[in-house]
Design a protein around this motif. Structure first.
Motif, PDB file in Angstrom:
ATOM      1  N   UNK A  10      34.701  44.147  38.546  1.00 48.70           N
ATOM      2  CA  UNK A  10      34.185  46.155  38.726  1.00 48.70           C
ATOM      3  C   UNK A  10      32.175  45.452  37.718  1.00 48.70           C
ATOM      4  N   UNK A  11      32.124  44.439  39.027  1.00 45.16           N
ATOM      5  CA  UNK A  11      30.720  43.607  38.465  1.00 45.16           C
ATOM      6  C   UNK A  11      30.233  43.499  37.218  1.00 45.16           C
ATOM      7  N   UNK A  12      30.772  43.170  36.336  1.00 45.24           N
ATOM      8  CA  UNK A  12      30.918  42.037  35.026  1.00 45.24           C
ATOM      9  C   UNK A  12      31.395  41.035  35.941  1.00 45.24           C
ATOM     10  N   UNK A  13      29.467  40.221  34.148  1.00 43.30           N
ATOM     11  CA  UNK A  13      30.209  38.834  34.862  1.00 43.30           C
ATOM     12  C   UNK A  13      31.560  38.502  34.053  1.00 43.30           C
ATOM     13  N   UNK A  14      31.616  37.225  34.539  1.00 40.45           N
ATOM     14  CA  UNK A  14      32.648  36.027  34.736  1.00 40.45           C
ATOM     15  C   UNK A  14      32.884  35.732  33.035  1.00 40.45           C
ATOM     16  N   UNK A  15      34.139  36.298  32.533  1.00 33.86           N
ATOM     17  CA  UNK A  15      34.560  35.937  31.000  1.00 33.86           C
ATOM     18  C   UNK A  15      35.609  35.573  31.315  1.00 33.86           C
ATOM     19  N   UNK A  16      36.591  34.719  29.935  1.00 39.61           N
ATOM     20  CA  UNK A  16      36.852  33.952  29.797  1.00 39.61           C
ATOM     21  C   UNK A  16      38.465  35.717  29.652  1.00 39.61           C
ATOM     22  N   UNK A  17      38.302  36.777  28.995  1.00 40.16           N
ATOM     23  CA  UNK A  17      39.054  37.250  28.966  1.00 40.16           C
ATOM     24  C   UNK A  17      38.928  37.996  30.771  1.00 40.16           C
ATOM     25  N   UNK A  18      38.942  37.557  31.780  1.00 35.65           N
ATOM     26  CA  UNK A  18      38.798  37.796  33.134  1.00 35.65           C
ATOM     27  C   UNK A  18      39.308  36.542  33.766  1.00 35.65           C
ATOM     28  N   UNK A  19      39.722  35.378  33.301  1.00 35.30           N
ATOM     29  CA  UNK A  19      40.067  34.154  33.740  1.00 35.30           C
ATOM     30  C   UNK A  19      41.030  34.540  33.376  1.00 35.30           C
ATOM     31  N   UNK A  20      41.982  34.986  31.730  1.00 37.62           N
ATOM     32  CA  UNK A  20      43.071  34.990  31.264  1.00 37.62           C
ATOM     33  C   UNK A  20      43.504  35.985  31.745  1.00 37.62           C
ATOM     34  N   UNK A  21      43.036  37.452  32.128  1.00 34.03           N
ATOM     35  CA  UNK A  21      43.834  38.285  32.579  1.00 34.03           C
ATOM     36  C   UNK A  21      44.131  37.175  35.229  1.00 34.03           C
ATOM     37  N   UNK A  22      43.820  36.365  34.679  1.00 33.45           N
ATOM     38  CA  UNK A  22      44.239  35.826  36.099  1.00 33.45           C
ATOM     39  C   UNK A  22      44.641  35.212  35.957  1.00 33.45           C
ATOM     40  N   UNK A  23      45.149  33.658  34.656  1.00 34.62           N
ATOM     41  CA  UNK A  23      45.705  33.365  34.600  1.00 34.62           C
ATOM     42  C   UNK A  23      47.543  33.969  34.034  1.00 34.62           C
ATOM     43  N   UNK A  24      47.129  35.440  33.577  1.00 32.67           N
ATOM     44  CA  UNK A  24      48.415  36.135  32.947  1.00 32.67           C
ATOM     45  C   UNK A  24      49.282  36.653  34.576  1.00 32.67           C
ATOM     46  N   UNK A  25      48.453  36.464  35.593  1.00 35.20           N
ATOM     47  CA  UNK A  25      49.077  37.550  36.417  1.00 35.20           C
ATOM     48  C   UNK A  25      50.174  36.419  36.979  1.00 35.20           C
ATOM     49  N   UNK A  26      49.282  34.979  37.125  1.00 34.00           N
ATOM     50  CA  UNK A  26      49.834  33.806  37.958  1.00 34.00           C
ATOM     51  C   UNK A  26      51.210  33.630  37.324  1.00 34.00           C
ATOM     52  N   UNK A  27      50.845  33.738  35.353  1.00 28.27           N
ATOM     53  CA  UNK A  27      51.606  33.139  34.749  1.00 28.27           C
ATOM     54  C   UNK A  27      53.078  34.425  34.798  1.00 28.27           C
ATOM     55  N   UNK A  28      53.377  35.439  34.680  1.00 24.84           N
ATOM     56  CA  UNK A  28      54.414  36.331  35.071  1.00 24.84           C
ATOM     57  C   UNK A  28      54.973  36.242  36.276  1.00 24.84           C
ATOM     58  N   UNK A  29      54.481  35.438  37.123  1.00 28.15           N
ATOM     59  CA  UNK A  29      55.771  35.713  37.876  1.00 28.15           C
ATOM     60  C   UNK A  29      55.639  33.646  38.570  1.00 28.15           C
ATOM     61  N   UNK A  30      55.666  33.387  37.096  1.00 23.22           N
ATOM     62  CA  UNK A  30      56.743  31.437  37.077  1.00 23.22           C
ATOM     63  C   UNK A  30      56.203  30.947  37.320  1.00 23.22           C
ATOM     64  N   UNK A  31      54.486  30.712  37.916  1.00 21.53           N
ATOM     65  CA  UNK A  31      53.323  30.216  38.144  1.00 21.53           C
ATOM     66  C   UNK A  31      52.968  29.445  36.737  1.00 21.53           C
ATOM     67  N   UNK A  32      51.973  28.218  37.529  1.00 21.21           N
ATOM     68  CA  UNK A  32      50.964  27.489  35.953  1.00 21.21           C
ATOM     69  C   UNK A  32      49.640  27.537  37.583  1.00 21.21           C
TER      70      UNK A  32
END
Length: 281
Positions: free
Chosen positions: A134-156
């Motif tokens: 949403x036009x915000x700067x890249x942050x560890x919060x955004x990265x963690x959200x992306x990581x969680x989206x993958x983890x929720x489906x069994x990946x890493x």
């Protein structure tokens, strides 16, 4: 020499290469993972949790460059280099740059001469893994959200490709979460810049200064970052990049072309994620 050239371009050296299995390259893509509760009553019937496997196919696409060098230019060239080879080398570099960009942003529907890239494949087959900054700067919060989206489906996922601008914006958090360049671990500037020690394990941060910018992104003037599980991605090629023989037409010049036939293969889109629409606010 070609391997050395590819090595100077940050993403393709990370991408495994494999032979294509036809003009139309096919592979098994997992498009959905089983999600039924496996708690089963005694003597009960176990629920089905089969993955949905789609025989996905994509046409091999051609990337080519041609150079024509007139005789007079070759005669007058310096003794220290071959003028034709010099031009061919830069043509090959441009092919590699274009293929790298298509690996991220290719869209065969809009431009039939190119293949679908990671952005298009993930958005089509795993839209829940598209994280809007949403036009915000890249942050560890955004990265963690992306990581969680993958983890929720069994990946890493293991690698985050991002722009130089986004690397800069993360610098304020580096002191506690990033291991700086470690030559002993194969980490050098411009290739493997740093490692984010996430809650789910280390993520290599790879700066891509060629493809990941506001010009190539469909979200311009913003850009994007790609969280990838590299074992489930490959570049399928009909054969390694090759030169056609030098030929002469009716002009006082020699012509040579370079060709690379390849396509991006993504086997499990659910194990990839895109942080898109990254801005500066």
């Amino acid at each position: 020499w070609l391997t050395s050239l590819i090595g100077k371009l940050l993403s393709l050296i990370r991408l495994p290469k494999k032979p294509a299995n036809g003009i139309t390259h096919g592979w098994d893509m997992i498009t959905a993972l089983g999600s039924n509760d496996t708690a089963t009553a005694e003597c009960g019937t176990p629920p089905e949790n089969e993955a949905t496997i789609t025989r996905y196919s994509a046409q091999i696409k051609t990337f080519a460059s041609r150079v024509e060098v007139c005789d007079k230019a070759q005669w007058g060239a310096s003794d220290y280099f071959d003028l034709m080879d010099m031009h061919v080398m830069h043509g090959m570099r441009k092919i590699i740059q274009d293929v790298e960009t298509k690996c991220f942003y290719g869209d065969a529907t809009t431009t039939p001469a190119e293949f679908d890239g990671a952005y298009e494949i993930i958005n089509t087959n795993a839209s829940g893994n598209m994280v809007n900054a949403s036009s915000a700067k890249l942050s560890t919060t955004l990265i963690d959200t992306a990581i969680q989206a993958v983890i929720d489906q069994g990946g890493m996922s293991d690698t985050l490709f991002l722009s130089a601008r986004d690397i800069k914006d993360l610098a304020t958090t580096w002191s506690s979460v990033v291991t700086y360049n470690d030559p002993g671990a194969g980490m050098t500037f411009g290739y493997n810049l740093a490692r984010y020690m996430s809650y789910a394990g280390p993520i290599d941060l790879v700066m891509d200064y060629i493809s990941l910018n506001t010009t190539n992104s469909p979200n311009t003037p913003n850009d994007d970052a790609f969280l990838m599980h590299m074992n489930e991605v490959a570049l399928a090629e009909s054969e390694p990049m090759y030169k056609l023989p030098v030929y002469r037409a009716l002009t006082l010049a020699e012509t040579q072309s370079v060709v690379w036939n390849c396509v991006l293969e993504v086997r499990i889109p659910q194990w990839q994620s895109v942080i898109y629409n990254i801005g500066q606010t």
